[in-house]
Design a protein around this motif. Structure first.
Motif, mmCIF file in Angstrom:
data_model
loop_
_atom_site.group_PDB
_atom_site.id
_atom_site.type_symbol
_atom_site.label_atom_id
_atom_site.label_comp_id
_atom_site.label_asym_id
_atom_site.label_seq_id
_atom_site.Cartn_x
_atom_site.Cartn_y
_atom_site.Cartn_z
ATOM 1 N N LYS A 111 0.826 -1.211 0.000
ATOM 2 C CA LYS A 111 0.000 0.000 0.000
ATOM 3 C C LYS A 111 0.861 1.261 0.000
ATOM 4 O O LYS A 111 0.464 2.296 -0.563
ATOM 5 C CB LYS A 111 -0.934 -0.018 1.203
ATOM 6 C CG LYS A 111 -2.057 -1.047 1.070
ATOM 7 C CD LYS A 111 -2.995 -1.017 2.263
ATOM 8 C CE LYS A 111 -4.146 -2.007 2.061
ATOM 9 N NZ LYS A 111 -5.077 -2.026 3.219
ATOM 10 N N ILE A 118 1.763 1.753 -3.548
ATOM 11 C CA ILE A 118 0.607 2.293 -4.272
ATOM 12 C C ILE A 118 0.446 3.785 -3.982
ATOM 13 O O ILE A 118 0.157 4.587 -4.881
ATOM 14 C CB ILE A 118 -0.665 1.515 -3.900
ATOM 15 C CG1 ILE A 118 -0.569 0.069 -4.410
ATOM 16 C CG2 ILE A 118 -1.906 2.193 -4.472
ATOM 17 C CD1 ILE A 118 -1.700 -0.825 -3.955
ATOM 18 N N SER A 154 -2.953 0.243 -8.346
ATOM 19 C CA SER A 154 -3.884 -0.016 -7.244
ATOM 20 C C SER A 154 -4.919 -1.079 -7.585
ATOM 21 O O SER A 154 -5.644 -1.544 -6.709
ATOM 22 C CB SER A 154 -4.601 1.281 -6.852
ATOM 23 O OG SER A 154 -5.320 1.814 -7.966
ATOM 24 N N LEU A 200 -5.654 -5.635 -5.931
ATOM 25 C CA LEU A 200 -4.776 -5.603 -4.762
ATOM 26 C C LEU A 200 -4.467 -7.006 -4.246
ATOM 27 O O LEU A 200 -3.310 -7.307 -3.907
ATOM 28 C CB LEU A 200 -5.436 -4.775 -3.650
ATOM 29 C CG LEU A 200 -4.660 -4.685 -2.330
ATOM 30 C CD1 LEU A 200 -3.313 -4.014 -2.545
ATOM 31 C CD2 LEU A 200 -5.493 -3.955 -1.276
#
Length: 240
Positions: free
Chosen positions: A120, A123, A130, A133
Motif C-alpha cells: 500500500k 501504491i 492499485s 490488490l
C-alpha cells in the motif's frame, strides 16, 4: 525424481529405508487415529463455539494467539503426516516441534500486515498499480518479496537441525536432497501457496492467521500423499 526419504527428510522426519509391506500399520485404522480426529474436532469446536472470544483475544494479543493456533494446528498436521508415513502419530522431539511451529505462527502473523503495508505504501507513491490488490499481494508474498521461499527454507533448515543437530544453513546447499527440495518448494509456491494466498488476502486480517494455521495441515497432507504414491511405485518396481 525426488525419492520418498528425501521428501520426508525435507520436512524433518526420519524414515526407514525399507519399503512398507502391504497391510502394515500405516494403512490400518487404529484407536489412536480416532483420538487424532477427536483432537482436531475438539480444537475446531472450541474455536467455532467461542469465535468472538478468539477474535477478541487475537485483536488484543495477536502474536500470542498466533503462537497458540500454530502450536495446536500446524503441529497436528506434522503429526498426521508422521502417522501416514510411519504409522505413529508422534514425531521425534515433539515438544520442540510444537515450539517451532508456534514461533513460525508469530512470524506469519507479522508477515501479513508487513507485506500489505509495504504494498500500500508503493501504491501511495504511485510505484505500483492499485488495481487487483489481492493478486498483487499474492505476487509479492510468494515471488517478488521472496517471503514464501525464505520461510520454507528456514523451516527446512530448522527441521534438519531437529533431526541431525546444529548445522549452518549454507551446509544444506551442497546436498542433493536440497536440490530436490527446492523443486518441490517451487511447485508448492506455484500450485498450492499462490491459490491459498488468494483466499488468505481476501479474508479480514483477524482471520488470516487462523486460516494459515489450518492450511498448514493441508500442506502436510499434500507432502504425505506425494510420498505415499512414490512408496507404492517403489514397491511395485521392486516386485517386478
Amino acid at each position: 525424481m525426488a525419492s520418498v526419504d528425501n521428501i520426508t527428510r525435507s520436512a524433518g522426519v526420519e524414515v526407514s529405508e525399507q519399503p512398507v509391506p502391504n497391510g502394515s500399520k500405516q494403512g490400518r485404522l487404529r484407536i489412536s487415529d480416532i483420538g487424532g480426529l477427536i483432537y482436531l474436532a475438539a480444537i475446531s469446536a472450541v474455536i467455532l463455539l467461542n469465535i468472538h472470544l478468539v477474535m477478541a483475544l487475537t485483536m488484543a494479543h495477536p502474536l500470542l494467539m498466533s503462537f497458540v493456533k500454530f502450536a495446536l494446528l500446524a503441529t497436528f498436521g506434522e503429526c498426521l503426516k508422521t502417522r501416514i508415513e510411519r504409522g505413529t502419530w508422534f514425531p521425534s522431539k515433539l515438544p520442540l516441534r510444537v515450539a517451532i511451529w508456534g514461533c513460525f505462527g508469530m512470524w506469519i502473523c507479522l508477515s501479513f500486515p508487513f507485506v500489505e503495508g509495504g504494498l500500500k505504501a508503493l501504491i501511495a507513491l504511485k510505484e505500483w498499480p492499485s488495481q487487483a490488490l489481492t493478486v498483487s499481494l499474492v505476487l509479492w508474498i510468494n515471488y517478488f518479496g521472496g517471503y514464501a521461499f525464505f520461510m520454507m527454507l528456514c523451516h527446512y533448515w530448522i527441521d534438519t537441525m531437529v533431526v541431525e543437530g546444529g548445522i549452518w544453513p549454507w551446509q544444506l546447499f551442497g546436498r542433493p536432497q536440497t536440490v530436490r527440495w527446492a523443486k518441490i518448494v517451487f511447485l508448492a509456491i506455484t500450485f498450492f501457496w499462490s491459490p491459498v494466498h488468494l483466499i488468505t488476502f481476501s479474508l479480514p486480517p483477524l482471520w488470516r492467521p487462523l486460516w494459515a494455521a489450518y492450511i498448514s495441515i493441508a500442506f502436510g497432507l499434500i507432502l504425505s500423499f506425494a510420498a505415499g504414491r512414490r512408496t507404492k511405485s517403489t514397491q511395485c518396481n521392486s516386485t517386478v
